[in-house]
Design a protein around this motif. Structure first.
Motif, mmCIF file in Angstrom:
data_model
loop_
_atom_site.group_PDB
_atom_site.id
_atom_site.type_symbol
_atom_site.label_atom_id
_atom_site.label_comp_id
_atom_site.label_asym_id
_atom_site.label_seq_id
_atom_site.Cartn_x
_atom_site.Cartn_y
_atom_site.Cartn_z
ATOM 1 N N GLY A 104 41.409 56.076 44.041
ATOM 2 C CA GLY A 104 42.455 55.705 43.747
ATOM 3 C C GLY A 104 41.932 53.833 43.280
ATOM 4 O O GLY A 104 41.132 54.007 43.033
ATOM 5 N N ARG A 105 43.323 53.307 43.087
ATOM 6 C CA ARG A 105 43.256 52.419 42.311
ATOM 7 C C ARG A 105 41.982 51.638 43.256
ATOM 8 O O ARG A 105 41.615 50.451 42.268
ATOM 9 N N ARG A 106 42.154 51.719 44.201
ATOM 10 C CA ARG A 106 41.359 50.873 45.393
ATOM 11 C C ARG A 106 39.557 50.740 44.587
ATOM 12 O O ARG A 106 38.749 50.312 45.312
ATOM 13 N N SER A 107 39.460 51.759 44.520
ATOM 14 C CA SER A 107 37.620 51.941 44.367
ATOM 15 C C SER A 107 37.348 51.486 42.771
ATOM 16 O O SER A 107 36.556 51.521 42.844
ATOM 17 N N SER A 108 37.886 51.280 41.677
ATOM 18 C CA SER A 108 38.565 51.049 40.576
ATOM 19 C C SER A 108 37.164 49.574 40.784
ATOM 20 O O SER A 108 37.480 49.107 41.062
ATOM 21 N N PRO A 109 36.713 49.832 39.651
ATOM 22 C CA PRO A 109 35.590 47.905 38.878
ATOM 23 C C PRO A 109 36.310 46.977 39.497
ATOM 24 O O PRO A 109 36.464 45.550 40.059
ATOM 25 N N ASP A 110 38.108 46.900 38.808
ATOM 26 C CA ASP A 110 39.186 45.942 38.433
ATOM 27 C C ASP A 110 39.562 45.598 39.579
ATOM 28 O O ASP A 110 39.516 44.329 39.769
ATOM 29 N N PHE A 111 39.919 46.524 40.306
ATOM 30 C CA PHE A 111 40.470 46.292 42.040
ATOM 31 C C PHE A 111 38.842 45.654 42.608
ATOM 32 O O PHE A 111 39.339 44.762 43.296
ATOM 33 N N LEU A 112 37.989 45.999 42.625
ATOM 34 C CA LEU A 112 36.880 45.548 43.792
ATOM 35 C C LEU A 112 36.459 43.801 43.190
ATOM 36 O O LEU A 112 36.268 43.013 44.054
ATOM 37 N N ALA A 113 36.845 43.842 42.070
ATOM 38 C CA ALA A 113 36.363 42.241 41.422
ATOM 39 C C ALA A 113 37.062 41.671 42.023
ATOM 40 O O ALA A 113 36.833 40.458 42.322
ATOM 41 N N THR A 114 38.418 41.636 42.173
ATOM 42 C CA THR A 114 39.966 41.115 41.816
ATOM 43 C C THR A 114 39.501 40.995 44.247
ATOM 44 O O THR A 114 40.231 39.374 44.980
ATOM 45 N N VAL A 115 38.587 41.711 44.611
ATOM 46 C CA VAL A 115 38.936 41.625 46.206
ATOM 47 C C VAL A 115 37.885 40.925 46.334
ATOM 48 O O VAL A 115 37.896 39.714 47.012
ATOM 49 N N GLU A 116 36.945 40.849 45.504
ATOM 50 C CA GLU A 116 36.320 40.086 45.719
ATOM 51 C C GLU A 116 36.332 38.010 45.644
ATOM 52 O O GLU A 116 36.143 37.738 45.817
#
Length: 311
Positions: A104-116
């Motif tokens: 899903g979206r939570r596993s995408s690189p862009d989302f993970l970068a936003t989380v960090e």
């Protein structure tokens, strides 16, 4: 009206809308992604024609995106429009983003970068939610519903289970201390313009690394641990809470967004049977606001609610 041609005179826009109302094709008119001055101009021009004008505005609004508190929300309040926040969970950022996701979206690189990028805030936020004993998504939605300007919030469940989980927020009451703690973690502009504008400017000049001033007007510093931070769950009723949209329309406190039921969130929208089950479950639980649009998926998205009406 999504992203209308800003160069089209309002006289022409309202003439077209009046015709659609006369033909019974449109009952009420709403806007999306308008600025405060757009709302003011639209309503002033509608008034000259003795036309109701807009009844709602759909905008990006959540704990992490609060710019509209400066000028848009005051304009909506002045002209009697209801606010319908889209992306109330910040694309999933406010829904428990620190939990690992395999798909899903939570596993995408862009989302993970936003989380960090937001990890310090998210750690404090999810710790606060744990102290409250509530899911982060429910706290984020309940925070929106504490604002009287908000008519309904748009959620996008992909399964019946996700729909059921999202219906707790209207029954959740956050204490003043909890609201102040959320302001500390996710500070807004600091009030309405012009006071908020000055506060934003002061924040931009701060280079000493100290915590930002609170978004609560007249308050500085951080919330002390001496104050209890609580959330109170109101006993759940058989029917969904209703709120006022515009002047006198009544809609459910939670609205259903159909963007994710087609291609809005990518090429794999999910199982159609699940989508129909979500729609039917929403109707059964008293949801009365559904957000569909041809732009989400031409000839596929807007027909979805008709599947429920035939059921």
């Amino acid at each position: 009206m999504h992203h209308i041609d800003r160069s089209t005179p309002w006289d022409e826009i309202w003439q077209a809308m009046e015709q659609l109302v006369r033909e019974g094709k449109v009952t009420y008119v709403g806007s999306s992604n308008f600025a405060g001055w757009h709302i003011a101009t639209a309503q002033q021009e509608a008034g000259k024609r003795h036309f109701l004008g807009l009844v709602s505005e759909q905008s990006l609004y959540n704990l992490g995106a609060r710019t509209i508190e400066l000028e848009l929300i005051p304009a909506l309040r002045h002209y009697g429009l209801g606010l319908i926040p889209w992306s109330p969970l910040g694309g999933g950022l406010l829904g428990g983003a620190l939990r690992k996701a395999d798909s899903g979206r939570r596993s995408s690189p862009d989302f993970l970068a936003t989380v960090e990028q937001h990890r310090p805030q998210l750690e404090r936020y999810e710790a606060l939610c744990a102290d409250l004993g509530e899911r982060p998504a429910d706290v984020a939605l309940a925070w929106l519903l504490h604002n009287p300007a908000v008519a309904t919030t748009i959620v996008g469940p992909r399964t019946p289970e996700q729909l059921t989980e999202s219906l707790r927020a209207p029954h959740l009451s956050l204490s003043p201390e909890a609201l102040r703690a959320l302001d500390e973690i996710w500070p807004g502009p600091g009030g309405e313009a012009p006071q908020g504008v000055r506060l934003v400017a002061r924040r931009a000049r701060r280079q000493d690394g100290r915590p930002p001033v609170s978004a609560r007007r007249g308050r500085r510093g951080r919330l002390t641990t001496a104050h209890p931070v609580t959330a109170v769950a109101v006993p759940k009723e058989d029917t969904m809470h209703q709120r006022t949209l515009g002047r006198d329309l009544r809609v459910s406190a939670i609205g259903l967004g159909a963007m994710g039921m087609s291609h809005g969130y990518g090429p794999n929208p999910g199982d159609r049977a699940d989508m129909i089950a979500v729609l039917r479950g929403a109707v059964d639980r008293g949801l009365t606001f559904f957000d569909t649009a041809e732009v989400y998926a031409p000839y596929a998205n807007r027909p979805l609610p008709r599947c429920v009406s035939r059921w």
